[in-house]
Enzyme design. Structure first.
Site, PDB file in Angstrom:
ATOM      1  N   ALA A 155      32.466   1.551  42.361  1.00  0.00           N
ATOM      2  CA  ALA A 155      32.484   2.365  41.008  1.00  0.00           C
ATOM      3  C   ALA A 155      33.725   2.994  40.946  1.00  0.00           C
ATOM      4  O   ALA A 155      34.683   3.295  41.756  1.00  0.00           O
ATOM      5  CB  ALA A 155      31.266   3.394  41.623  1.00  0.00           C
ATOM      6  N   GLY A 167      34.218   0.339  38.465  1.00  0.00           N
ATOM      7  CA  GLY A 167      34.311  -1.156  38.260  1.00  0.00           C
ATOM      8  C   GLY A 167      35.663  -1.686  38.080  1.00  0.00           C
ATOM      9  O   GLY A 167      35.649  -2.580  37.496  1.00  0.00           O
ATOM     10  N   GLY A 168      36.816  -0.846  38.313  1.00  0.00           N
ATOM     11  CA  GLY A 168      37.988  -1.382  37.872  1.00  0.00           C
ATOM     12  C   GLY A 168      38.196  -2.871  38.592  1.00  0.00           C
ATOM     13  O   GLY A 168      38.725  -3.878  37.728  1.00  0.00           O
ATOM     14  N   ASP A 222      25.799   2.580  51.089  1.00  0.00           N
ATOM     15  CA  ASP A 222      27.393   2.827  51.556  1.00  0.00           C
ATOM     16  C   ASP A 222      27.814   1.360  52.045  1.00  0.00           C
ATOM     17  O   ASP A 222      27.174   0.737  52.732  1.00  0.00           O
ATOM     18  CB  ASP A 222      26.813   3.655  52.903  1.00  0.00           C
ATOM     19  CG  ASP A 222      28.136   4.046  53.561  1.00  0.00           C
ATOM     20  OD1 ASP A 222      28.051   4.517  54.846  1.00  0.00           O
ATOM     21  OD2 ASP A 222      29.253   3.725  53.205  1.00  0.00           O
ATOM     22  N   ASP A 269      38.453  -1.629  47.750  1.00  0.00           N
ATOM     23  CA  ASP A 269      39.398  -0.409  47.538  1.00  0.00           C
ATOM     24  C   ASP A 269      38.958   0.866  47.650  1.00  0.00           C
ATOM     25  O   ASP A 269      38.906   1.702  47.065  1.00  0.00           O
ATOM     26  CB  ASP A 269      39.825  -0.438  46.098  1.00  0.00           C
ATOM     27  CG  ASP A 269      40.943   0.419  45.589  1.00  0.00           C
ATOM     28  OD1 ASP A 269      41.761   0.601  46.529  1.00  0.00           O
ATOM     29  OD2 ASP A 269      41.153   0.653  44.456  1.00  0.00           O
ATOM     30  N   LYS A 302      44.848   2.410  52.851  1.00  0.00           N
ATOM     31  CA  LYS A 302      45.283   3.860  52.381  1.00  0.00           C
ATOM     32  C   LYS A 302      46.040   4.259  53.852  1.00  0.00           C
ATOM     33  O   LYS A 302      45.545   4.288  54.823  1.00  0.00           O
ATOM     34  CB  LYS A 302      44.207   4.593  52.008  1.00  0.00           C
ATOM     35  CG  LYS A 302      43.259   4.167  50.932  1.00  0.00           C
ATOM     36  CD  LYS A 302      43.818   3.670  49.841  1.00  0.00           C
ATOM     37  CE  LYS A 302      42.640   3.218  48.808  1.00  0.00           C
ATOM     38  NZ  LYS A 302      43.103   2.898  47.516  1.00  0.00           N
TER      39      LYS A 302
END
Length: 353
Positions: free
Chosen positions: A217, A219-220, A256, A272, A301
């Site tokens: 979400a 949705g990129g 999840d 991501d 990250k």
């Protein structure tokens, strides 16, 4: 030539320097690094007179995670006569190998971007002069670079065309598609361009493939998958963009990503998720070892400190897990232009060992 200049994202000079020093030492090229934080570049100075030339010959540019571009260069040239920079700098060209074109580039900083117009106009004028003098033969295997710190302060050097970034400043310029739900879509598009040659797209990024997007979400990244005519299972407790759900190619599972386990394997998995890199890399390893996907692009990250050791540790963990499972895979990582405090990793499973 013993100076190696490395372009990077401002704020990542230490990681860039630590990485190049380690890789050079593995090739028997020893030296030290000079850097200033947030300048967008670092300098490796070899103890050997030809250390920089050896580095761009022996090392594979694509093995560098934090370096956007590199040039084997002369020491800093400053106090250049601004009334005739072309004449002032022309004498240095003879000290370099033959090059087929000239790029004049600033650093990727606020100050550097203010110099972009100067770099463009000076580069165009200097290129014309060099071509008239027969100093830019089109069949040469190197590219001439001038890195401009100011209008009177320059590094001049070269990079092998086939062992360097193919874009000025090492930056791939992409246009944000207005239909995409978020700007993160550019990270996956850049990753595909960087890790997968265009001639292989039809084989590896093609219509009809099945893909999973973990932490999808809004949705990129799913948008990129749909744009390649893939069928996507989007796993996220958050809502997906309505336009994607209307495509008929997306199944949204409100779940999840760390606990989801697929019943069938996917061609692709992308991820991501914002979480600790050690947690994400364990999830990625699980997907690959269990055979839930054949290929993946994901982001790690990075922490504020010890970023390079963290990257090394995560990639070594992944390699060890695949080795222990008898899996042969290609693993590549890059701090892409559209990344911020993360790196992007691409893994493709090959034949079993």
């Amino acid at each position: 030539m013993n100076h190696l200049l490395l372009y990077c994202r401002p704020g990542f000079e230490k990681e860039c320097a630590a990485e190049i020093r380690e890789l050079c030492e593995q090739q028997g090229i020893y030296g030290y690094c000079k850097l200033e934080e947030n300048t967008g570049y670092a300098l490796f100075i070899s103890q050997q007179s030809d250390g920089a030339s050896l580095a761009v010959e022996k090392l594979n540019f694509r093995d560098l995670v934090f370096t956007r571009q590199w040039i084997a260069c002369l020491p800093l040239i400053d106090e250049v006569d601004t009334n005739d920079r072309i004449v002032a700098l022309s004498g240095y060209i003879a000290e370099l190998p033959e090059c087929n074109e000239l790029w004049v580039e600033p650093s990727d900083t606020t100050e550097g971007r203010e110099m972009q117009r100067f770099c463009n106009s000076f580069g165009s004028a200097f290129s014309q002069t060099l071509r008239k003098q027969g100093l830019l033969p089109r069949n040469a295997s190197n590219r001439l670079h001038i890195f401009a710190l100011s209008g009177s302060c320059f590094y001049i050097g070269f990079a092998p065309v086939n062992n360097s970034a193919p874009w000025p400043m090492g930056i791939m310029r992409l246009k944000f598609p207005q239909q995409a739900p978020s700007r993160s879509t550019l990270k996956l598009e850049e990753a595909w361009h960087w890790f997968i040659p265009q001639k292989q797209w039809q084989q590896f990024i093609s219509s009809g493939k099945r893909a999973a997007d973990l932490g999808a979400a809004p949705g990129g990244w799913t948008w990129q998958l749909v744009n390649q005519n893939m069928f996507v299972t989007a796993i996220d407790n958050g809502p997906m963009a309505d336009s994607l759900m209307e495509s008929g190619q997306v199944t949204h599972l409100a779940a999840d990503a760390f606990s989801y386990q697929p019943h069938k394997s996917f061609d692709w998995m992308v991820c991501d998720i914002i979480d600790k890199p050690t947690r994400v890399i364990r999830l990625m390893a699980q997907w690959l070892v269990e055979g839930w996907c054949r290929e993946t692009v994901f982001n790690l990250k990075l922490p504020m400190k010890q970023r390079y050791p963290e990257v090394k540790g995560c990639l070594e963990y992944l390699q060890n897990e695949l080795n222990n499972a008898g899996l042969n895979a290609s693993i590549a990582a890059k701090h892409l232009y559209h990344d911020r405090e993360e790196i992007t990793v691409h893994v493709r499973l090959l034949d079993r060992v």
